[in-house]
Design a protein around this motif. Structure first.
Motif, PDB file in Angstrom:
ATOM      1  N   ILE A  62       0.809  -1.218   0.000  1.00  0.00           N
ATOM      2  CA  ILE A  62       0.000   0.000   0.000  1.00  0.00           C
ATOM      3  C   ILE A  62       0.848   1.275   0.000  1.00  0.00           C
ATOM      4  N   ILE A  63       0.385   2.269  -0.753  1.00  0.00           N
ATOM      5  CA  ILE A  63       1.096   3.543  -0.835  1.00  0.00           C
ATOM      6  C   ILE A  63       1.029   4.290   0.501  1.00  0.00           C
ATOM      7  N   THR A  64       1.914   5.264   0.660  1.00  0.00           N
ATOM      8  CA  THR A  64       1.870   6.197   1.793  1.00  0.00           C
ATOM      9  C   THR A  64       1.366   7.540   1.267  1.00  0.00           C
ATOM     10  N   PRO A  65       0.154   7.964   1.639  1.00  0.00           N
ATOM     11  CA  PRO A  65      -0.338   9.250   1.120  1.00  0.00           C
ATOM     12  C   PRO A  65       0.299  10.433   1.854  1.00  0.00           C
ATOM     13  N   PHE A  66       0.677  11.432   1.071  1.00  0.00           N
ATOM     14  CA  PHE A  66       1.229  12.677   1.628  1.00  0.00           C
ATOM     15  C   PHE A  66       0.345  13.854   1.241  1.00  0.00           C
ATOM     16  N   LYS A  67       0.307  14.847   2.105  1.00  0.00           N
ATOM     17  CA  LYS A  67      -0.377  16.105   1.797  1.00  0.00           C
ATOM     18  C   LYS A  67       0.404  17.221   2.483  1.00  0.00           C
ATOM     19  N   ASP A  68       0.872  18.177   1.683  1.00  0.00           N
ATOM     20  CA  ASP A  68       1.708  19.269   2.220  1.00  0.00           C
ATOM     21  C   ASP A  68       2.916  18.724   2.985  1.00  0.00           C
ATOM     22  N   ASN A  69       3.498  17.673   2.407  1.00  0.00           N
ATOM     23  CA  ASN A  69       4.698  17.012   2.947  1.00  0.00           C
ATOM     24  C   ASN A  69       4.494  16.330   4.303  1.00  0.00           C
ATOM     25  N   LYS A  70       3.240  16.136   4.681  1.00  0.00           N
ATOM     26  CA  LYS A  70       2.945  15.394   5.917  1.00  0.00           C
ATOM     27  C   LYS A  70       2.190  14.116   5.549  1.00  0.00           C
ATOM     28  N   LEU A  71       2.240  13.125   6.441  1.00  0.00           N
ATOM     29  CA  LEU A  71       1.461  11.908   6.229  1.00  0.00           C
ATOM     30  C   LEU A  71      -0.026  12.254   6.295  1.00  0.00           C
ATOM     31  N   ASP A  72      -0.771  11.793   5.310  1.00  0.00           N
ATOM     32  CA  ASP A  72      -2.202  12.117   5.219  1.00  0.00           C
ATOM     33  C   ASP A  72      -3.003  10.916   5.724  1.00  0.00           C
ATOM     34  N   TYR A  73      -3.302  10.926   7.017  1.00  0.00           N
ATOM     35  CA  TYR A  73      -3.950   9.758   7.628  1.00  0.00           C
ATOM     36  C   TYR A  73      -5.430   9.638   7.269  1.00  0.00           C
ATOM     37  N   GLN A  74      -6.052  10.749   6.929  1.00  0.00           N
ATOM     38  CA  GLN A  74      -7.449  10.680   6.492  1.00  0.00           C
ATOM     39  C   GLN A  74      -7.555   9.854   5.204  1.00  0.00           C
ATOM     40  N   SER A  75      -6.673  10.148   4.264  1.00  0.00           N
ATOM     41  CA  SER A  75      -6.637   9.377   3.011  1.00  0.00           C
ATOM     42  C   SER A  75      -6.224   7.927   3.273  1.00  0.00           C
ATOM     43  N   TYR A  76      -5.287   7.745   4.192  1.00  0.00           N
ATOM     44  CA  TYR A  76      -4.791   6.392   4.471  1.00  0.00           C
ATOM     45  C   TYR A  76      -5.904   5.501   5.031  1.00  0.00           C
TER      46      TYR A  76
END
Length: 288
Positions: free
Chosen positions: A10-24
């Motif tokens: 599984i991919i690691t989602p990023f948003k604004d260079n932070k881990l995006d746990y909502q997407s995860y």
């Protein structure tokens, strides 16, 4: 018990260079219902080299929290310093994971004895199951079949993710498999071939898309319905190369954002987003 089926690195989602746990969380919930055998976070597709030690542990924690014991989880824990790999495995052991996926030591290019001792040392330090990962075009060294046979005799070395890039080596291993040992392809295009030659499954980045079809190919082959499996496989075989035309997982992330499964297709340097030409091709072939 053998490791079988379609596993999602599984991919690691990023948003604004932070881990995006909502997407995860959205991804975990989505794929849990698709028939896959389990999750493998923190692999190459999960961009493990660009995560901090803190993010590494947090990703394990969030995976287990969102998964809620629905599917087995193997964690990507590899490296080219054996003692450091063992330290990271000790962190992973705090969580209820089934095992680890561990790549051949890269860059320092050990010989076959060095590879053997590396995995033997890891296996002696953990009760977890270990899937070894042979990918010479990334690591600079090939784990030969003879070494795989030796390592398969160690109790908790449970299988191999095979990306040897050498069809002869792969075929010889599949024709003479070690006892109670899983051979899983990591070359997505070789999934059908691996299964028909007796392999146990695949760890497939491209199964982020058309997931049920990959699972159905596996099921049909296990039911000995090769005709139906091949019919399902042909359209998958046609789209897989597009997902690897530029460095993985950037094309997959582009697709997942377009499908609203993640909020951003962001990757971390040294990876960059995919070219406009590839976006056009993906839009017309995969996302049409």
């Amino acid at each position: 018990m053998q490791i079988t089926g379609v596993w999602l690195p599984i991919i690691t989602p990023f948003k604004d260079n932070k881990l995006d746990y909502q997407s995860y969380k959205r991804l975990i919930d989505h794929y849990t219902e698709k028939g896959i055998s389990g999750f493998i976070p923190l692999g190459t597709t999960g961009e493990c080299p660009v995560l901090s030690d803190y993010e590494f542990e947090e990703m394990i924690e969030k995976t287990m929290e969102y998964n809620k014991n629905r599917l087995p989880v193997y964690i990507g824990v590899g490296g080219n310093c054996t003692s450091q790999v063992i330290k990271k495995i000790k962190i992973a052991e705090y969580y209820e994971i089934k095992g680890i996926l561990s790549v051949c030591p890269y860059y320092n290019r050990p010989n076959q004895e060095g590879i053997y001792q590396h995995f033997k040392s890891i296996a002696e330090e953990t009760p977890l199951n270990i899937i070894m990962y042979n990918i010479p075009y990334r690591t600079g060294v090939n784990m030969e079949n003879e070494t795989i046979y030796r390592l398969s005799e160690i109790n908790n070395i449970a299988g191999l993710k095979d990306c040897s890039g050498n069809i002869k080596q792969t075929a010889e291993l599949l024709m003479n498999p070690p006892k109670d040992f899983s051979i899983l392809t990591g070359e997505d295009l070789l999934f059908f071939l691996t299964l028909t030659m007796g392999g146990q499954g695949g760890i497939l980045s491209s199964a982020h898309l058309k997931t049920e079809q990959f699972v159905e190919v596996y099921n049909k082959i296990k039911e000995n319905d090769l005709e139906a499996a091949l019919k399902l496989w042909k359209p998958l075989y046609d789209f897989i190369p597009l997902l690897f035309k530029e460095p993985n997982p950037a094309p997959v992330k582009y697709c997942l954002e377009k499908l609203s499964l993640i909020d951003s297709d962001e990757v971390r340097l040294p990876l960059t987003e995919i070219s406009d030409q590839l976006k056009d091709k993906i839009n017309s072939i995969i996302l049409k």
